[in-house]
Motif scaffolding. Structure first.
Motif, mmCIF file in Angstrom:
data_model
loop_
_atom_site.group_PDB
_atom_site.id
_atom_site.type_symbol
_atom_site.label_atom_id
_atom_site.label_comp_id
_atom_site.label_asym_id
_atom_site.label_seq_id
_atom_site.Cartn_x
_atom_site.Cartn_y
_atom_site.Cartn_z
ATOM 1 N N ARG A 24 1.163 -0.944 4.569
ATOM 2 C CA ARG A 24 1.337 -2.388 4.706
ATOM 3 C C ARG A 24 0.825 -3.116 3.472
ATOM 4 N N SER A 25 1.605 -4.068 3.010
ATOM 5 C CA SER A 25 1.120 -4.948 1.952
ATOM 6 C C SER A 25 0.473 -6.145 2.640
ATOM 7 N N LEU A 26 -0.786 -6.382 2.328
ATOM 8 C CA LEU A 26 -1.556 -7.358 3.103
ATOM 9 C C LEU A 26 -1.432 -8.786 2.594
ATOM 10 N N ASP A 27 -1.228 -8.971 1.328
ATOM 11 C CA ASP A 27 -1.254 -10.332 0.808
ATOM 12 C C ASP A 27 -0.114 -10.601 -0.162
ATOM 13 N N PHE A 28 0.921 -9.792 -0.072
ATOM 14 C CA PHE A 28 2.100 -10.055 -0.887
ATOM 15 C C PHE A 28 3.301 -9.406 -0.229
ATOM 16 N N GLN A 29 4.459 -9.825 -0.644
ATOM 17 C CA GLN A 29 5.687 -9.281 -0.097
ATOM 18 C C GLN A 29 6.150 -8.114 -0.962
ATOM 19 N N ALA A 30 6.224 -6.969 -0.338
ATOM 20 C CA ALA A 30 6.584 -5.744 -1.062
ATOM 21 C C ALA A 30 8.098 -5.547 -1.015
ATOM 22 N N THR A 31 8.755 -5.915 -2.064
ATOM 23 C CA THR A 31 10.199 -5.756 -2.102
ATOM 24 C C THR A 31 10.596 -4.290 -2.228
ATOM 25 N N THR A 32 9.737 -3.513 -2.836
ATOM 26 C CA THR A 32 10.006 -2.089 -3.017
ATOM 27 C C THR A 32 8.760 -1.291 -2.654
ATOM 28 N N MET A 33 8.990 -0.216 -1.926
ATOM 29 C CA MET A 33 7.897 0.702 -1.592
ATOM 30 C C MET A 33 8.261 2.078 -2.133
ATOM 31 N N PHE A 34 7.265 2.755 -2.646
ATOM 32 C CA PHE A 34 7.444 4.111 -3.156
ATOM 33 C C PHE A 34 6.542 5.060 -2.357
ATOM 34 N N TRP A 35 7.075 6.213 -2.040
ATOM 35 C CA TRP A 35 6.279 7.230 -1.352
ATOM 36 C C TRP A 35 6.134 8.444 -2.247
ATOM 37 N N TYR A 36 4.883 8.865 -2.412
ATOM 38 C CA TYR A 36 4.567 10.010 -3.254
ATOM 39 C C TYR A 36 3.910 11.094 -2.413
ATOM 40 N N ARG A 37 4.025 12.300 -2.919
ATOM 41 C CA ARG A 37 3.362 13.445 -2.284
ATOM 42 C C ARG A 37 2.548 14.155 -3.355
ATOM 43 N N GLN A 38 1.381 14.597 -2.971
ATOM 44 C CA GLN A 38 0.508 15.286 -3.911
ATOM 45 C C GLN A 38 -0.044 16.538 -3.263
ATOM 46 N N PRO A 86 3.438 23.746 8.399
ATOM 47 C CA PRO A 86 2.249 23.872 7.538
ATOM 48 C C PRO A 86 2.519 23.578 6.071
ATOM 49 N N GLU A 87 3.709 23.879 5.598
ATOM 50 C CA GLU A 87 3.995 23.606 4.178
ATOM 51 C C GLU A 87 4.143 22.113 3.868
ATOM 52 N N ASP A 88 4.191 21.300 4.930
ATOM 53 C CA ASP A 88 4.217 19.843 4.736
ATOM 54 C C ASP A 88 2.815 19.282 4.554
ATOM 55 N N SER A 89 1.826 20.119 4.753
ATOM 56 C CA SER A 89 0.447 19.662 4.566
ATOM 57 C C SER A 89 0.277 19.217 3.121
ATOM 58 N N SER A 90 -0.158 17.989 2.972
ATOM 59 C CA SER A 90 -0.233 17.418 1.631
ATOM 60 C C SER A 90 -0.937 16.071 1.706
ATOM 61 N N PHE A 91 -1.098 15.450 0.576
ATOM 62 C CA PHE A 91 -1.635 14.091 0.487
ATOM 63 C C PHE A 91 -0.452 13.167 0.206
ATOM 64 N N TYR A 92 -0.239 12.218 1.088
ATOM 65 C CA TYR A 92 0.877 11.286 0.941
ATOM 66 C C TYR A 92 0.314 9.913 0.591
ATOM 67 N N ILE A 93 0.914 9.299 -0.413
ATOM 68 C CA ILE A 93 0.398 7.998 -0.847
ATOM 69 C C ILE A 93 1.563 7.063 -1.140
ATOM 70 N N CYS A 94 1.398 5.831 -0.730
ATOM 71 C CA CYS A 94 2.465 4.860 -0.951
ATOM 72 C C CYS A 94 2.046 3.886 -2.043
ATOM 73 N N SER A 95 3.019 3.281 -2.645
ATOM 74 C CA SER A 95 2.734 2.173 -3.545
ATOM 75 C C SER A 95 3.754 1.077 -3.298
ATOM 76 N N ALA A 96 3.347 -0.126 -3.550
ATOM 77 C CA ALA A 96 4.190 -1.263 -3.241
ATOM 78 C C ALA A 96 4.369 -2.118 -4.474
#
Lengths: 117, 116
Positions: A24-38, A86-96
């Motif tokens: 969630r973007s708390l104080d701005f409108q996120a026109t684009t979201m990116f999802w990353y996996r690490q 189990p192979e989906d185990s990972s760190f998922y991070i979003c950016s807005a």
């Protein structure tokens, strides 16, 4: 300003179940979201890009039926890992990215560590 | 195509030493942004700096300094008088500005260990 809240921070699920991660973007409108996996000791790799109200664009090699992304509003995007293994185990991070993000850069969520057992 | 290279996979230094983390990038665009992020063991990405391609001024922020050289496509990061709390993985990243919504491309990261 420009805060992105990501939940949950950690989740453990059984193999075959689905897990939803919210960004969630708390104080701005996120026109684009990116999802990353690490994966451990690796860099962040882009999984998909979503623009509000549109279907997500997935990177090569990322299964769109397995990683469902919804960006129905300007403040919320979700990533659902379906039939997790189990192979989906990972760190998922979003950016807005909002309209003004060119000026201050992208904002990242705090990440979700998924463990599939 | 965009690419970010961080040749140093791991670096270990003793506290109070200075350390420089290298970053070399590739892009065809004339307008782009370069970033450095710190990722401590907890996982979150901590924003350190953003630099646009038209601003080659070096920057200093406390113990941190950055050297941007377009001629060599490098954006190196120096920590002066390192501290144990600086131990983390550091990522250099590139974002091209020509296409709206363009994502980041991250380098592989450099794991810095600062020993007491």
């Amino acid at each position: 300003g420009a805060v992105v809240s990501q939940h949950p921070s950690r989740v453990i699920c059984k193999s075959g179940t689905s897990v939803k991660i919210e960004c969630r973007s708390l104080d701005f409108q996120a026109t684009t979201m990116f999802w990353y996996r690490q994966f451990p000791k690796q860099s962040l790799m882009l999984m998909a890009t979503s623009n509000e109200g549109s279907k997500a664009t997935y990177e090569q090699g990322v299964e769109k039926d397995k990683f469902l992304i919804n960006h129905a509003s300007l403040t919320l995007s979700t990533l659902t890992v379906t039939s997790a293994h189990p192979e989906d185990s990972s760190f998922y991070i979003c950016s807005a990215r909002g309209i003004d993000s060119v000026n201050y850069g992208y904002t990242f969520g705090s990440g979700t560590r998924l463990t599939v057992v | 195509a965009q690419k970010v290279t961080q040749a140093q996979t791991e670096i270990s230094v003793v506290e109070k030493e200075d350390v420089t983390l290298d970053c070399v990038y590739e892009t065809r665009d004339t307008t782009y942004y370069l970033f450095w992020y710190k990722q401590p063991p907890s996982g979150e990405l901590v924003f350190l700096i953003r630099r646009n391609s038209f601003d080659e001024q070096n920057e200093i922020s406390g113990r941190y300094s950055w050297n941007f050289q377009k001629s060599t496509s490098s954006f190196n990061f120096t920590i002066t008088a390192s501290q144990v709390v600086d131990s983390a993985v550091y990522f250099c990243a590139l974002s091209e500005a020509n296409n709206y919504g363009q994502n980041f491309v991250f380098g592989p990261g450099t794991r810095l260990s600062v020993l007491p």
